[in-house]
Scaffold this motif. Structure first.
Motif, PDB file in Angstrom:
ATOM      1  N   LEU A 135      -8.574  -0.434  -4.381  1.00  0.00           N
ATOM      2  CA  LEU A 135      -8.817   0.869  -4.473  1.00  0.00           C
ATOM      3  C   LEU A 135      -7.664   2.059  -4.353  1.00  0.00           C
ATOM      4  CD1 LEU A 135     -11.958   1.145  -2.038  1.00  0.00           C
ATOM      5  CD2 LEU A 135     -11.916   1.838  -4.648  1.00  0.00           C
ATOM      6  N   PHE A 136      -6.527   1.587  -3.706  1.00  0.00           N
ATOM      7  CA  PHE A 136      -5.191   2.315  -3.602  1.00  0.00           C
ATOM      8  C   PHE A 136      -4.780   2.344  -5.191  1.00  0.00           C
ATOM      9  CE2 PHE A 136      -5.143   2.969   0.650  1.00  0.00           C
ATOM     10  CZ  PHE A 136      -4.521   4.116   1.049  1.00  0.00           C
ATOM     11  N   GLY A 137      -4.504   1.127  -5.751  1.00  0.00           N
ATOM     12  CA  GLY A 137      -4.042   0.925  -7.006  1.00  0.00           C
ATOM     13  C   GLY A 137      -4.985   1.914  -7.877  1.00  0.00           C
ATOM     14  N   LEU A 138      -6.180   1.861  -7.968  1.00  0.00           N
ATOM     15  CA  LEU A 138      -6.908   2.487  -8.861  1.00  0.00           C
ATOM     16  C   LEU A 138      -6.968   4.123  -8.785  1.00  0.00           C
ATOM     17  CD1 LEU A 138      -9.841  -0.030  -9.430  1.00  0.00           C
ATOM     18  CD2 LEU A 138      -8.101   0.668 -10.963  1.00  0.00           C
ATOM     19  N   PHE A 139      -6.693   4.424  -7.715  1.00  0.00           N
ATOM     20  CA  PHE A 139      -6.911   6.107  -7.201  1.00  0.00           C
ATOM     21  C   PHE A 139      -5.866   6.918  -8.353  1.00  0.00           C
ATOM     22  CE2 PHE A 139      -5.776   9.757  -4.992  1.00  0.00           C
ATOM     23  CZ  PHE A 139      -6.847  10.427  -4.853  1.00  0.00           C
ATOM     24  N   LYS A 198       1.836   7.021  -6.660  1.00  0.00           N
ATOM     25  CA  LYS A 198       0.919   8.122  -7.201  1.00  0.00           C
ATOM     26  C   LYS A 198       1.705   9.614  -6.683  1.00  0.00           C
ATOM     27  CE  LYS A 198      -1.877   4.965  -8.013  1.00  0.00           C
ATOM     28  NZ  LYS A 198      -2.417   4.552  -9.432  1.00  0.00           N
ATOM     29  N   LEU A 210      -1.692  -7.206  -8.513  1.00  0.00           N
ATOM     30  CA  LEU A 210      -1.898  -6.033  -8.689  1.00  0.00           C
ATOM     31  C   LEU A 210      -0.614  -5.044  -9.295  1.00  0.00           C
ATOM     32  CD1 LEU A 210      -4.428  -3.836  -8.378  1.00  0.00           C
ATOM     33  CD2 LEU A 210      -3.139  -2.885  -6.562  1.00  0.00           C
ATOM     34  N   VAL A 227      -9.365  -2.655  -0.306  1.00  0.00           N
ATOM     35  CA  VAL A 227      -8.507  -1.669  -0.229  1.00  0.00           C
ATOM     36  C   VAL A 227      -7.297  -1.514  -1.051  1.00  0.00           C
ATOM     37  CG1 VAL A 227      -6.941  -0.752   1.598  1.00  0.00           C
ATOM     38  CG2 VAL A 227      -8.982  -1.346   2.119  1.00  0.00           C
ATOM     39  N   VAL A 228      -6.691  -2.518  -1.251  1.00  0.00           N
ATOM     40  CA  VAL A 228      -5.449  -2.581  -2.242  1.00  0.00           C
ATOM     41  C   VAL A 228      -5.978  -2.232  -3.828  1.00  0.00           C
ATOM     42  CG1 VAL A 228      -3.404  -3.602  -3.081  1.00  0.00           C
ATOM     43  CG2 VAL A 228      -4.040  -4.128  -0.726  1.00  0.00           C
ATOM     44  N   LEU A 262       2.197   1.701  -3.553  1.00  0.00           N
ATOM     45  CA  LEU A 262       1.107   2.213  -4.282  1.00  0.00           C
ATOM     46  C   LEU A 262       1.139   3.777  -4.205  1.00  0.00           C
ATOM     47  CD1 LEU A 262      -1.435  -0.712  -4.362  1.00  0.00           C
ATOM     48  CD2 LEU A 262      -0.039   0.088  -6.316  1.00  0.00           C
ATOM     49  N   LYS A 278     -14.586   8.148  -6.861  1.00  0.00           N
ATOM     50  CA  LYS A 278     -14.617   8.858  -7.978  1.00  0.00           C
ATOM     51  C   LYS A 278     -15.555  10.129  -7.678  1.00  0.00           C
ATOM     52  CE  LYS A 278     -15.877   9.236 -12.734  1.00  0.00           C
ATOM     53  NZ  LYS A 278     -16.681   8.753 -13.951  1.00  0.00           N
ATOM     54  N   VAL A 309     -11.720   3.876   3.372  1.00  0.00           N
ATOM     55  CA  VAL A 309     -10.871   4.035   2.306  1.00  0.00           C
ATOM     56  C   VAL A 309     -11.832   4.234   0.873  1.00  0.00           C
ATOM     57  CG1 VAL A 309      -9.524   2.851   0.688  1.00  0.00           C
ATOM     58  CG2 VAL A 309      -8.907   2.633   3.220  1.00  0.00           C
ATOM     59  N   ILE A 354       0.760  -1.155  -0.055  1.00  0.00           N
ATOM     60  CA  ILE A 354       0.029   0.201  -0.083  1.00  0.00           C
ATOM     61  C   ILE A 354       0.906   1.214   0.003  1.00  0.00           C
ATOM     62  CG2 ILE A 354      -1.694   1.247   1.420  1.00  0.00           C
ATOM     63  CD1 ILE A 354      -2.928  -1.185   2.292  1.00  0.00           C
ATOM     64  N   GLU A 366      -3.084  -2.340 -12.802  1.00  0.00           N
ATOM     65  CA  GLU A 366      -4.433  -2.156 -12.256  1.00  0.00           C
ATOM     66  C   GLU A 366      -5.341  -2.703 -12.813  1.00  0.00           C
ATOM     67  OE1 GLU A 366      -2.125   0.087 -12.700  1.00  0.00           O
ATOM     68  OE2 GLU A 366      -1.552   0.769 -10.383  1.00  0.00           O
ATOM     69  N   ASP A 370     -12.126   5.926 -15.432  1.00  0.00           N
ATOM     70  CA  ASP A 370     -12.973   6.221 -14.079  1.00  0.00           C
ATOM     71  C   ASP A 370     -12.998   4.773 -13.379  1.00  0.00           C
ATOM     72  OD1 ASP A 370     -16.123   5.463 -15.708  1.00  0.00           O
ATOM     73  OD2 ASP A 370     -14.313   4.697 -16.072  1.00  0.00           O
ATOM     74  N   ARG A 371     -13.314   4.542 -12.134  1.00  0.00           N
ATOM     75  CA  ARG A 371     -13.272   3.345 -11.210  1.00  0.00           C
ATOM     76  C   ARG A 371     -14.600   2.784 -11.261  1.00  0.00           C
ATOM     77  NH1 ARG A 371     -10.126   7.212  -8.899  1.00  0.00           N
ATOM     78  NH2 ARG A 371     -11.285   7.842  -7.496  1.00  0.00           N
ATOM     79  N   LEU A 411     -11.343   7.434  -1.397  1.00  0.00           N
ATOM     80  CA  LEU A 411     -10.666   7.124  -2.716  1.00  0.00           C
ATOM     81  C   LEU A 411     -11.819   7.276  -3.765  1.00  0.00           C
ATOM     82  CD1 LEU A 411      -7.590   4.931  -2.127  1.00  0.00           C
ATOM     83  CD2 LEU A 411      -7.836   7.316  -2.218  1.00  0.00           C
TER      84      LEU A 411
END
Lengths: 83, 88, 149
Positions: free
Chosen positions: C139-143, A76, C49, C136-137, A72, B85, B79, A69, C54, C148-149, B83
């Protein structure tokens, strides 16, 4: 018996060294890797203290997921810490 | 000034930790052992399980596991809220 | 990621998934349980991931959130089964049937069909932890991506 004591003292000293490195390093990726190494050594210490449940949880959460985490999040944002 | 304050706080915390460490009991000799002995004696008869730790986590202390699951759910919801959209 | 990382991940992923499933499935016999096995499988999802990008896990996001809720509901329902006695009473233990075999006193012989509701609760908590930490992982990767997610 003394072998276990020496191993535990070495593990604890390495945990302290890894934690100090994680605070001291300016490169955030290296700091995260130091934190992951300290967490893995903490899991080894839990195993030496005969708590395998906590050792598995610490190795999964602390060493793998937290590092992933953080990496990642670093990908970003910025890599270098600024004063 | 700030450096001396940080050093004093570090020394106070380290002193407390060392003071607590000197008063620790030896490894494997807890102060109160009646509950542990009860679990070791009666888990195989009551829960019919061989793993005492899992029996404590899921049977004797099931409320704690429910709270832990709630904490995990709250973390995931937080979370997902942060995070998500953003719609404009 | 590079081809080295992808090849090592292809070799390592089945082993990690099998080990996580083993830790969850034998939670009432060996050290470990739902939380620990779920953490192992979620770290395998993090490896997927990191190695494959992603986009490889994006279509499983709704499935992960559904599994999270399913695990929580199954855990509470398994607790409510014992409500005639008390909350979280182990009504399936030692009465025969599913996971109902009683164990002899003494060392652990490793009978899988024991411990009542404990294996089912292990699977419920394992699903919940896999889906929760995995989402959680993901969502962190797609942020922050342009899609769009």
């Amino acid at each position: 018996m003394t072998v276990w004591a020496v191993l535990q003292v070495m593990t604890l000293v390495l945990i302290v060294i890894g934690s100090v490195l994680a605070v001291w390093l300016k490169d955030l990726l290296a700091a995260v890797l130091a934190l992951g190494g300290a967490s893995l050594l903490l899991s080894l210490e839990f195993y030496l203290l005969q708590a395998p449940d906590v050792a598995i949880a610490e190795a999964g959460i602390g060493a793998a997921l937290t590092t992933a985490i953080f990496i990642l999040a670093i990908r970003k944002t910025r890599r270098k810490e600024e004063e | 000034m700030k450096r001396w304050f940080v050093l004093a706080a570090f020394l106070v915390v380290a002193g407390f930790l060392v003071l607590l460490g000197t008063g620790m009991r030896p490894f494997g000799a807890p102060k109160a052992f009646e509950m542990d002995q009860y679990f070791i004696d009666y888990t195989q008869a009551e829960v019919a399980a061989n793993n005492v730790v899992t029996a404590v986590v899921f049977d004797y202390r099931g409320y704690d596991t429910l709270g832990e699951a709630t904490v995990l759910f709250c973390a995931v919801v937080g979370v997902a809220l942060i995070l998500r959209k953003v719609r404009r | 990621m590079s081809v080295v990382v992808r090849t090592i991940a292809r070799i390592l992923l089945p082993i990690v998934f099998a080990f996580g499933g083993y830790v969850i499935m034998h939670g009432h016999l060996t050290p470990g349980g739902g939380f620990q096995g779920g953490a192992v499988v979620a770290s395998a999802l993090a490896l997927v991931l990191v190695a494959f990008g992603e986009a490889s896990l994006k279509k499983y996001k709704d499935l992960l959130s559904a599994l999270e809720s399913l695990g929580g509901v199954a855990f509470v329902v398994l607790g409510l089964i014992g409500i005639p006695f008390t909350f979280f009473a182990n009504v399936l233990a030692g009465v025969g049937g599913l996971f109902g075999q009683s164990v002899p006193p003494g060392p652990n012989p490793g009978y899988l069909n024991t411990a009542g509701t404990l294996p089912l609760m292990n699977w419920a908590v394992g699903l919940k932890v896999i889906a929760g930490l995995g989402s959680v992982v993901v969502l962190f990767g797609l942020f922050g991506g342009e899609d769009d997610r």
